[in-house]
Write a protein that holds these residues in place. Structure first.
Motif, mmCIF file in Angstrom:
data_model
loop_
_atom_site.group_PDB
_atom_site.id
_atom_site.type_symbol
_atom_site.label_atom_id
_atom_site.label_comp_id
_atom_site.label_asym_id
_atom_site.label_seq_id
_atom_site.Cartn_x
_atom_site.Cartn_y
_atom_site.Cartn_z
ATOM 1 N N ARG A 20 -10.580 -3.215 24.496
ATOM 2 C CA ARG A 20 -10.939 -4.224 25.503
ATOM 3 C C ARG A 20 -9.720 -4.598 26.343
ATOM 4 O O ARG A 20 -9.792 -4.671 27.584
ATOM 5 N N ALA A 21 -8.572 -4.838 25.691
ATOM 6 C CA ALA A 21 -7.361 -5.216 26.421
ATOM 7 C C ALA A 21 -6.938 -4.113 27.383
ATOM 8 O O ALA A 21 -6.563 -4.393 28.531
ATOM 9 N N ALA A 22 -7.011 -2.864 26.947
ATOM 10 C CA ALA A 22 -6.644 -1.740 27.823
ATOM 11 C C ALA A 22 -7.607 -1.640 28.994
ATOM 12 O O ALA A 22 -7.192 -1.390 30.131
ATOM 13 N N ARG A 23 -8.902 -1.845 28.733
ATOM 14 C CA ARG A 23 -9.907 -1.790 29.811
ATOM 15 C C ARG A 23 -9.674 -2.909 30.813
ATOM 16 O O ARG A 23 -9.748 -2.696 32.028
ATOM 17 N N MET A 34 -17.133 1.725 32.042
ATOM 18 C CA MET A 34 -16.370 2.436 31.020
ATOM 19 C C MET A 34 -17.304 3.254 30.134
ATOM 20 O O MET A 34 -17.004 4.407 29.811
ATOM 21 N N ALA A 35 -18.422 2.679 29.744
ATOM 22 C CA ALA A 35 -19.393 3.392 28.916
ATOM 23 C C ALA A 35 -19.887 4.639 29.638
ATOM 24 O O ALA A 35 -19.902 5.735 29.072
ATOM 25 N N HIS A 36 -20.263 4.478 30.888
ATOM 26 C CA HIS A 36 -20.771 5.607 31.669
ATOM 27 C C HIS A 36 -19.713 6.706 31.795
ATOM 28 O O HIS A 36 -20.005 7.890 31.585
ATOM 29 N N ALA A 37 -18.488 6.324 32.125
ATOM 30 C CA ALA A 37 -17.409 7.299 32.290
ATOM 31 C C ALA A 37 -17.097 8.031 30.983
ATOM 32 O O ALA A 37 -16.650 9.175 30.999
ATOM 33 N N SER A 38 -17.354 7.369 29.853
ATOM 34 C CA SER A 38 -17.061 7.952 28.540
ATOM 35 C C SER A 38 -18.246 8.683 27.927
ATOM 36 O O SER A 38 -18.126 9.245 26.840
ATOM 37 N N GLY A 39 -19.397 8.642 28.604
ATOM 38 C CA GLY A 39 -20.581 9.301 28.070
ATOM 39 C C GLY A 39 -21.234 8.539 26.934
ATOM 40 O O GLY A 39 -21.911 9.127 26.088
ATOM 41 N N LEU A 40 -21.036 7.218 26.909
ATOM 42 C CA LEU A 40 -21.595 6.368 25.865
ATOM 43 C C LEU A 40 -22.629 5.431 26.453
ATOM 44 O O LEU A 40 -22.619 5.169 27.655
ATOM 45 N N ASP A 58 -13.686 12.170 18.561
ATOM 46 C CA ASP A 58 -13.960 12.539 19.953
ATOM 47 C C ASP A 58 -14.143 11.313 20.837
ATOM 48 O O ASP A 58 -13.673 11.288 21.978
ATOM 49 N N VAL A 59 -14.811 10.302 20.328
ATOM 50 C CA VAL A 59 -15.022 9.077 21.103
ATOM 51 C C VAL A 59 -13.693 8.371 21.333
ATOM 52 O O VAL A 59 -13.403 7.920 22.449
ATOM 53 N N ILE A 60 -12.864 8.285 20.316
ATOM 54 C CA ILE A 60 -11.550 7.640 20.458
ATOM 55 C C ILE A 60 -10.713 8.349 21.513
ATOM 56 O O ILE A 60 -10.131 7.709 22.392
ATOM 57 N N VAL A 61 -10.670 9.666 21.452
ATOM 58 C CA VAL A 61 -9.877 10.437 22.407
ATOM 59 C C VAL A 61 -10.433 10.293 23.821
ATOM 60 O O VAL A 61 -9.679 10.123 24.789
ATOM 61 N N THR A 62 -11.742 10.321 23.958
ATOM 62 C CA THR A 62 -12.372 10.174 25.278
ATOM 63 C C THR A 62 -12.082 8.804 25.873
ATOM 64 O O THR A 62 -11.725 8.690 27.055
ATOM 65 N N ILE A 63 -12.227 7.756 25.079
ATOM 66 C CA ILE A 63 -11.950 6.402 25.558
ATOM 67 C C ILE A 63 -10.489 6.275 25.965
ATOM 68 O O ILE A 63 -10.175 5.737 27.032
ATOM 69 N N VAL A 69 -4.426 5.815 28.175
ATOM 70 C CA VAL A 69 -3.508 5.481 27.092
ATOM 71 C C VAL A 69 -3.538 6.595 26.051
ATOM 72 O O VAL A 69 -4.469 7.400 26.004
ATOM 73 N N ASP A 70 -2.524 6.634 25.225
ATOM 74 C CA ASP A 70 -2.485 7.580 24.128
ATOM 75 C C ASP A 70 -3.419 7.091 23.032
ATOM 76 O O ASP A 70 -3.425 5.893 22.728
ATOM 77 N N PRO A 71 -4.216 7.974 22.422
ATOM 78 C CA PRO A 71 -5.099 7.542 21.337
ATOM 79 C C PRO A 71 -4.339 6.834 20.212
ATOM 80 O O PRO A 71 -4.850 5.901 19.601
ATOM 81 N N GLY A 72 -3.106 7.257 19.982
ATOM 82 C CA GLY A 72 -2.288 6.622 18.949
ATOM 83 C C GLY A 72 -2.027 5.155 19.228
ATOM 84 O O GLY A 72 -1.901 4.353 18.304
ATOM 85 N N GLU A 73 -1.958 4.790 20.516
ATOM 86 C CA GLU A 73 -1.753 3.391 20.895
ATOM 87 C C GLU A 73 -2.921 2.531 20.414
ATOM 88 O O GLU A 73 -2.733 1.387 20.004
ATOM 89 N N LEU A 74 -4.113 3.097 20.457
ATOM 90 C CA LEU A 74 -5.304 2.355 20.030
ATOM 91 C C LEU A 74 -5.418 2.284 18.508
ATOM 92 O O LEU A 74 -6.022 1.358 17.978
ATOM 93 N N MET A 75 -4.842 3.265 17.818
ATOM 94 C CA MET A 75 -5.002 3.384 16.372
ATOM 95 C C MET A 75 -3.781 2.948 15.556
ATOM 96 O O MET A 75 -3.905 2.713 14.363
ATOM 97 N N ARG A 76 -2.643 2.821 16.195
ATOM 98 C CA ARG A 76 -1.376 2.588 15.489
ATOM 99 C C ARG A 76 -1.465 1.431 14.490
ATOM 100 O O ARG A 76 -1.857 0.330 14.818
#
Length: 89
Positions: A20-23, A34-40, A58-63, A69-76
Motif C-alpha cells: 500500500r505504501a509503495a502504491r 493497480m489490480a488491473h495492471a497486475s492482472g488481479l 508470481d503475484v509478489i514479483v508482478t506487484i 520496487v524490488d520484490p525483496g523490499e516488500l518481503m525483507r
C-alpha cells in the motif's frame, strides 16, 4: 494468478502495508488501477493490502514490477507464520 485468501497475520499485514505504501507513492495509482495492471481482481488486491491474501511468488514479483520496487523490499525481514519446524530424521 490469484492465490488463496487466508487468515490475517502480522506478517501478511506488514506485507500489505508495504505494498500500500509503495502504491500510494505513485500519484493517482488506485487499488483498482493497480489490480488491473497486475492482472488481479480488485477485491483480491484489496485483500492483499489488508493482509488477508497469501500471494504467490508470481503475484509478489508482478506487484513489485508494477510498483517499480524490488520484490525483496516488500518481503525483507518477514517470516512465514504458522509453519512448524521440521524435525530431523
Amino acid at each position: 494468478m490469484v492465490a488463496d485468501v487466508t487468515v490475517k497475520t502480522p506478517e501478511s499485514e506488514e506485507f500489505g502495508a508495504r505494498v500500500r505504501a509503495a502504491r500510494e507513492r505513485i500519484e493517482g495509482l488506485t487499488q483498482e488501477r493497480m489490480a488491473h495492471a497486475s492482472g488481479l481482481t480488485a477485491s483480491y488486491y484489496s485483500n492483499l493490502e489488508r493482509g488477508l491474501a497469501n500471494p504467490t511468488f508470481d503475484v509478489i514479483v508482478t506487484i513489485a514490477d508494477q510498483l517499480g520496487v524490488d520484490p525483496g523490499e516488500l518481503m525483507r525481514g518477514l517470516k512465514p507464520s504458522g509453519l512448524r519446524k521440521r524435525g530431523r530424521g
